[in-house]
Design an enzyme around this catalytic site. Sequence first.
Site, mmCIF file in Angstrom:
data_model
loop_
_atom_site.group_PDB
_atom_site.id
_atom_site.type_symbol
_atom_site.label_atom_id
_atom_site.label_comp_id
_atom_site.label_asym_id
_atom_site.label_seq_id
_atom_site.Cartn_x
_atom_site.Cartn_y
_atom_site.Cartn_z
ATOM 1 N N SER A 84 0.856 -1.115 -0.262
ATOM 2 C CA SER A 84 -0.092 0.069 -0.269
ATOM 3 C C SER A 84 0.809 1.301 0.012
ATOM 4 O O SER A 84 1.809 1.322 0.801
ATOM 5 C CB SER A 84 -0.800 -0.117 1.245
ATOM 6 N N TYR B 108 -2.030 -0.586 10.140
ATOM 7 C CA TYR B 108 -2.175 -1.038 8.800
ATOM 8 C C TYR B 108 -0.730 -0.933 8.107
ATOM 9 O O TYR B 108 -0.297 -1.943 7.907
ATOM 10 C CB TYR B 108 -3.225 -0.246 8.118
#
Length: 239
Positions: free
Chosen positions: A137, A150
Amino acid sequence: MKVDGSVVIVTGASSGIGAATARAASAAGARVVLAARRVDRIRDLAGELGGAIAVQCDVTNQAQVTALAKAALDAFGRIDVLVNNAGQGLQTEVEQISLDDFRGILELNLVAPLAMMQAVLPSMRQQGAGSIVNVSSGTTFADAPGTGGYVASKLALERLSAIARAELEGTGVTVSTMIPFAIDTEFLSSIRVGRAAAEAMTAGAVFDTPEQVADAILSLVSSGAPQMDLVPASYGGSR
């Protein structure tokens, strides 16, 4: 690794980047193994693609991961490409992260990709060829408040990928990392915790399509490059 004629496993194939990657790989001549928990969706997609198979799989379940690799080998006799796409977001400040939520995110975003790699590597080693693409990401490019849990899972995945790549040098198997940015998918609606905060953080962002990411993933498979990102230069990326 040539995509045409290859056998490609895609996890998280029921929507978004996973479904787009499956369609792109099939269009390029691959035989695709669709893996996801939402079996109705992947069965429909398999019917749409033709020559694909759908395997219900929760990638956090070791028995189902093993069964997925076996199903691919039983159906096609080989596994050429693994796209580790299944994952989930978490948006909350470090002080507030539930340890259960953090363990869940690590299990899905980090442990499961490792389990998938371990499941396909014996076949790839035996063939002397293979490509693994782990999807990270663009949030790993910054220290945005609320993304700690995350980002920790995705940064760890990036390092795991890089070290696996080094360990597999000379075997014919490559491990690459795909780093998308803001993508128009179900990601925000399926976030584990903090949907409102995540939506606020991405307000006004220009979203790429899943198809753009899928094309980049197949480019990584073809080139065997260590990494590719779709992150804007203003955010520290290469675009």
